[in-house]
Design a protein around this motif. Sequence first.
Motif, PDB file in Angstrom:
ATOM      1  N   TYR A 228       9.992  20.505  -0.666  1.00  0.00           N
ATOM      2  CA  TYR A 228       9.917  19.705  -1.278  1.00  0.00           C
ATOM      3  C   TYR A 228      11.189  19.030  -0.587  1.00  0.00           C
ATOM      4  CZ  TYR A 228      14.848  20.417  -2.228  1.00  0.00           C
ATOM      5  OH  TYR A 228      16.529  20.182  -2.079  1.00  0.00           O
ATOM      6  N   ARG A 229      12.204  19.460   0.389  1.00  0.00           N
ATOM      7  CA  ARG A 229      12.734  18.491   1.507  1.00  0.00           C
ATOM      8  C   ARG A 229      11.821  18.217   1.973  1.00  0.00           C
ATOM      9  NH1 ARG A 229      15.983  23.993   2.600  1.00  0.00           N
ATOM     10  NH2 ARG A 229      14.513  25.106   2.912  1.00  0.00           N
ATOM     11  N   ALA A 230      10.537  17.968   2.078  1.00  0.00           N
ATOM     12  CA  ALA A 230       9.604  17.501   3.474  1.00  0.00           C
ATOM     13  C   ALA A 230       9.411  16.170   3.421  1.00  0.00           C
ATOM     14  CB  ALA A 230       8.809  18.385   3.966  1.00  0.00           C
ATOM     15  N   LEU A 231       9.508  16.146   1.420  1.00  0.00           N
ATOM     16  CA  LEU A 231       9.304  14.292   0.967  1.00  0.00           C
ATOM     17  C   LEU A 231      10.567  14.139   0.968  1.00  0.00           C
ATOM     18  CD1 LEU A 231       6.732  16.169  -2.083  1.00  0.00           C
ATOM     19  CD2 LEU A 231       6.508  14.609   0.932  1.00  0.00           C
ATOM     20  N   VAL A 232      11.608  14.376   0.997  1.00  0.00           N
ATOM     21  CA  VAL A 232      12.947  13.883   1.234  1.00  0.00           C
ATOM     22  C   VAL A 232      13.037  12.515   1.759  1.00  0.00           C
ATOM     23  CG1 VAL A 232      15.522  13.720   0.130  1.00  0.00           C
ATOM     24  CG2 VAL A 232      13.689  15.372  -0.269  1.00  0.00           C
ATOM     25  N   ASP A 233      13.365  11.385   1.626  1.00  0.00           N
ATOM     26  CA  ASP A 233      13.650  10.423   2.564  1.00  0.00           C
ATOM     27  C   ASP A 233      15.441  10.322   2.665  1.00  0.00           C
ATOM     28  OD1 ASP A 233      13.906   8.337   4.200  1.00  0.00           O
ATOM     29  OD2 ASP A 233      13.258   6.679   2.760  1.00  0.00           O
ATOM     30  N   LEU A 234      15.638  10.895   3.715  1.00  0.00           N
ATOM     31  CA  LEU A 234      17.592  10.734   3.912  1.00  0.00           C
ATOM     32  C   LEU A 234      18.093  10.535   5.640  1.00  0.00           C
ATOM     33  CD1 LEU A 234      19.852  13.971   2.431  1.00  0.00           C
ATOM     34  CD2 LEU A 234      16.643  13.527   3.082  1.00  0.00           C
TER      35      LEU A 234
ATOM     36  N   TYR B 254      22.088  10.194  -2.840  1.00  0.00           N
ATOM     37  CA  TYR B 254      20.527  10.280  -2.667  1.00  0.00           C
ATOM     38  C   TYR B 254      19.344  11.321  -3.799  1.00  0.00           C
ATOM     39  CZ  TYR B 254      22.166   8.496   1.760  1.00  0.00           C
ATOM     40  OH  TYR B 254      22.524   7.826   2.997  1.00  0.00           O
ATOM     41  N   ARG B 255      20.212  10.902  -5.090  1.00  0.00           N
ATOM     42  CA  ARG B 255      19.821  11.739  -6.031  1.00  0.00           C
ATOM     43  C   ARG B 255      18.717  11.797  -6.336  1.00  0.00           C
ATOM     44  NH1 ARG B 255      24.173   9.278  -7.960  1.00  0.00           N
ATOM     45  NH2 ARG B 255      24.752   8.457  -9.865  1.00  0.00           N
ATOM     46  N   ARG B 256      18.360  10.350  -6.505  1.00  0.00           N
ATOM     47  CA  ARG B 256      16.898   9.469  -7.150  1.00  0.00           C
ATOM     48  C   ARG B 256      15.708   9.824  -5.977  1.00  0.00           C
ATOM     49  NH1 ARG B 256      18.060   8.616 -11.813  1.00  0.00           N
ATOM     50  NH2 ARG B 256      20.512   7.309 -12.244  1.00  0.00           N
ATOM     51  N   LYS B 257      15.773   9.742  -4.863  1.00  0.00           N
ATOM     52  CA  LYS B 257      14.482  10.406  -3.926  1.00  0.00           C
ATOM     53  C   LYS B 257      15.060  11.568  -3.980  1.00  0.00           C
ATOM     54  CE  LYS B 257      16.015   6.920  -0.540  1.00  0.00           C
ATOM     55  NZ  LYS B 257      16.062   5.983   0.738  1.00  0.00           N
ATOM     56  N   VAL B 258      16.087  12.852  -4.428  1.00  0.00           N
ATOM     57  CA  VAL B 258      15.520  14.230  -3.852  1.00  0.00           C
ATOM     58  C   VAL B 258      14.473  14.548  -5.489  1.00  0.00           C
ATOM     59  CG1 VAL B 258      16.416  16.370  -4.998  1.00  0.00           C
ATOM     60  CG2 VAL B 258      17.902  14.893  -3.464  1.00  0.00           C
TER      61      VAL B 258
END
Length: 348
Positions: free
Chosen positions: A78-84, A114-118
Motif C-alpha cells: 500500500y505504501r506505493a500508493l501514498v503521496d508524501l 498526511y493521515r488522510r492520504k494514508v
Amino acid sequence: MRAPALRVERSKGEEVRQKLLAGGWLDPELRPVREGTHVTFPVKGLPSPLPESLLVEGVRFVQAVEFEPAGTRRPADYRALVDLPEPLRPSLPSSFDVVGDIVLVRLPDELLPYRRKVGEALLAFVPGCRKVGLDRGVEGVERIRSLEDLAGSGNWATVHRENGLSFRVDLERAYFSPRLAREHDRVAQMVRPGERLLDLFCGVGPFALSALRWVPTARAVAVDLNPEAIRLLEENARALGVSDRIEVIEADASEFLRREGLYSRVVMNLPREGYKYAISVAPHVMRSGSLHHYEVVRRPEVEARARSLRSEVTSAVPGDPWTLDPPHVVHAFSPSSDLIAWTLHRRA
C-alpha cells in the motif's frame, strides 16, 4: 467479485493450493487474497463436506469473499500508493489491522499531517475495505479505542471472521483485537470436554465463544464491565448457537472475584492492568486447572516477570504448587516490549 473460499495460514498455503489445483477446485479467474498470516483461495465446485485431502489443520471454508480478477495488476504494498515527501516514506508503517471490512492503522507523529492520504491508499489497497481509521490506542476501564475517520464511509460496526467463526464487533464501543486470532484458536484447542471456563475482561467474547463453538460440552462464564461489549457478546452467542452454555455477567472484575466459584480454565486478557488481578484470580482456578494471562512485558524483564508471576499465584493458594509454561510471544507491542501469553497450571 464474491466467491466461496478456503482460508488457511500462509505456512500451509502452498500445500492447500496444490491440492485445490489437483482436484480442479481452484478458481483460476480470481486472485487469492493474502491478509496478515492467512491466505484465502477462491474455489469452485468444492464438495461438501470437504474432501479428506483438504482436511489440513487450520483450513476454514468461507461462504463468500470479495476477490479481484486474476489479471488485475495491483501494487504489492500500500505504501506505493501514498503521496508524501520522500524523506517521510520510511516512517510509513509496514503493517495494519483488518477487522471485518474496516482497516485500522497507527501512525507516528510526523505522518499525522498526511493521515488522510494514508487512509485513501489503504482503502484502495485492501480488498473489500469499507472504512479506514486512525487507531490512537485503547482508553479507559471499558477499553474503548480512540478512533479517527481517515477514509471510506459508514460506522465502526462490522462482522469479523476468524478461524471459521464470525463475530459482531463495534470498534467504537467495545474492545476487540484481530491480532489475537491465533490465541483465540490456541486456547480453544486446549479446552477439553466438560470444562468450565471463566473469561474475564471478555470484550465481545472471542475466547469463550471460540471454546464453546468447538467443544460442544464445555460451559463458560464471561465477565466485562462494558455494557456494549456484553450486548455484542450475547448477540454473538446467539448467532453461534451457544447461548445455553454461557453465563454473561456485566460486572467489575474485582467485585466478581469476591464471589465463590472454581473453573478448570481462566482467561485473563487485560494486557496493561491484568497483573493487578493475578492474586485474586488464582484461588478460582481448580486443581489441575489452567490460567491464561496476557501481559505487556519489556523484553529484558521477561525472565524476572516469570518468576514474580509464579510467586504471586503460589502465594495466593498456599500449599498448591503451580507450573509455568515457557512464555509465548503473541506479537510485538512496542520497539522494546511484547505482548506475552503466560499459561500457568495448578497441580492436582
